[in-house]
Design an enzyme around this catalytic site. Structure first.
Site, mmCIF file in Angstrom:
data_model
loop_
_atom_site.group_PDB
_atom_site.id
_atom_site.type_symbol
_atom_site.label_atom_id
_atom_site.label_comp_id
_atom_site.label_asym_id
_atom_site.label_seq_id
_atom_site.Cartn_x
_atom_site.Cartn_y
_atom_site.Cartn_z
ATOM 1 C CG HIS A 16 -1.985 -0.773 0.858
ATOM 2 N ND1 HIS A 16 -3.308 -0.130 0.608
ATOM 3 C CD2 HIS A 16 -1.892 -2.365 1.650
ATOM 4 C CE1 HIS A 16 -3.900 -1.876 0.081
ATOM 5 N NE2 HIS A 16 -3.414 -2.992 0.840
ATOM 6 C CG HIS A 20 -0.533 -12.600 6.270
ATOM 7 N ND1 HIS A 20 0.577 -12.175 6.069
ATOM 8 C CD2 HIS A 20 -1.432 -11.994 5.928
ATOM 9 C CE1 HIS A 20 0.307 -11.254 4.848
ATOM 10 N NE2 HIS A 20 -1.684 -11.657 4.146
ATOM 11 C CG ASP A 40 -6.025 -13.382 -5.134
ATOM 12 O OD1 ASP A 40 -6.582 -12.903 -5.893
ATOM 13 O OD2 ASP A 40 -5.204 -12.694 -4.988
#
Length: 412
Positions: free
Chosen positions: A17, A104, A354
């Protein structure tokens, strides 16, 4: 580190980002015809929002070539390229200020650096791969133009839905004393590896070249998406037209470089080349690839259990390998976990993700394969050029010297 390669060196930059992502490519030969569209084609195959099987994040991923090119020709100097991040929503990640997302990289990046990107996974995001794909497109154009090398990847499984191939499948041997074995890959799959094109791969959103299996894969991805869950899969890649002699034993064998490249892609968990794990179940008498003389007089192998690499060096046969991608870690289901301070809680991630990464991973795999082969071609050509400047080899037995080597080295 963020740099890959020895002579063809690629450095990527950017977070998910931030203002832009991109790459610097050093070592591209001068004189290569190159325009933005050469790079854009592969970036467009990688970009998000291509179908209902991928994240809805709407990024056009338009590349800007910044340096190293003039009048459509590479100068031999560093090529700079960037892609601007346009559809950013960092507010979707406010929960990660408190919670490390399960499986993650939030926690591990914080442990390593003591600080992390506040949104989108930072450098662990697949957005980082834009620089790889752009650089790979440049390498691939050179390889195709100069050597006729073709690189095609495709989705070979999603969840438990597999293309019909024996490669990597569990053994069906009934007892330990029975050495009977089927071919590592079926004749149909061998034919697919020899002939599959990117047009065939891209004809379905799953990027599986088998229409029937592709439809089953679609249903599996949609089922995961509807359940706010995710699912993994595999990508198979074939490299055709690679000459023999590539690879740098002993630590930089060709398969080692490919494994390094592929396992650096986000969400990868497995790599196998040729017969892979299936080859561990096969006696040497059945696994060996016998040599023969082809119609054009060159050496070849009757089978290709080796996947085009022997002793870490390419043998001139097709190189094929498979990469396993885990189910994406970020899902929208509520998950019991803890905050950074250890307080128990529930995390339901927001954002656009996704449900299955393998369709978009196809051009990334092709890019990393291109970078490996490009680098190895430059290294091998440098070695051959240096050897050609030496006097003829005349003091060694003929069996120790490649036929014609004396004439090559003697510049006859």
């Amino acid at each position: 580190m963020s740099t890959f390669g020895t002579l063809f060196r690629v450095t990527t930059y950017g977070e998910s980002h931030c203002a832009s992502v991109g790459a610097i490519i050093d070592g591209c030969p001068p004189g290569l015809p190159l325009i933005a569209q050469d790079v854009q084609t592969q970036l467009s195959r990688r970009r998000p929002g291509q179908s209902n099987l991928t994240t809805p994040r709407d990024e056009k991923d338009t590349v800007q070539l910044q340096s190293g090119i003039e009048h459509g020709i590479t100068l031999g100097t560093p090529i700079g390229l960037l892609v601007r991040n346009e559809d950013q929503r960092p507010h979707d990640y406010s929960e990660t200020d408190l919670y490390p997302r399960p499986s993650h990289a939030d926690w591990t990046y914080l442990e390593k650096y003591g600080v992390k990107a506040s949104s989108g996974g930072g450098r662990s995001s697949a957005r980082e791969t834009i620089g790889r794909v752009a650089a790979g497109a440049i390498a691939e154009k050179y390889l195709k133009l100069v050597f006729g090398i073709e690189i095609v990847a495709f989705v070979s499984s999603v969840g438990k839905v597999h293309l019909p191939t024996n490669m990597g499948s569990p053994s069906q041997v009934p007892d330990d004393d029975d050495d009977s074995v089927e071919d590592s890959i079926s004749p149909e799959f061998v034919s697919l590896l020899r002939t599959v094109t990117r047009e065939q791969v891209d004809s379905h959103p799953t990027r599986c070249p088998n229409p029937e299996i592709a439809e089953r894969m679609t249903k599996r991805v949609i089922r995961a998406k509807d359940a706010m869950d995710s699912i993994g899969g595999t990508v198979t890649c074939v490299i055709r037209g690679v000459p023999s002699g590539l690879g740098e034993p002993v630590f930089d064998k060709l398969e080692a470089k490919l494994a390094h490249a592929m396992l650096s892609i986000p969400a990868t968990k497995a790599f196998e080349i040729g017969s892979g794990f299936r080859g561990t179940e096969v006696p040497g008498s059945k696994h060996n690839d016998p040599f023969f003389v082809k119609a054009d007089g060159t050496m070849g192998t009757k089978t290709n259990w080796s996947g085009g690499v022997q002793g870490g060096i390419t043998n001139g046969e097709d190189i094929y390998f498979r990469i396993g991608f885990k189910s994406p870690a970020t899902i929208s289901q509520a998950q019991e976990t803890v905050q950074y301070d250890g307080t128990p809680g529930t995390l339901a991630a927001r954002g656009r993700h996704d449900p299955c990464v393998v369709p978009r991973a196809v051009p990334i795999v092709e890019a990393m394969a291109s970078l490996v082969i490009m680098d190895q071609m430059l290294i091998q050509n440098a070695r051959k050029t240096s050897a050609s400047l030496l006097p003829p080899i005349s003091t060694l037995p003929p069996t120790m010297v490649k036929p014609g080597q004396a004439q090559v080295n003697g510049k006859h």
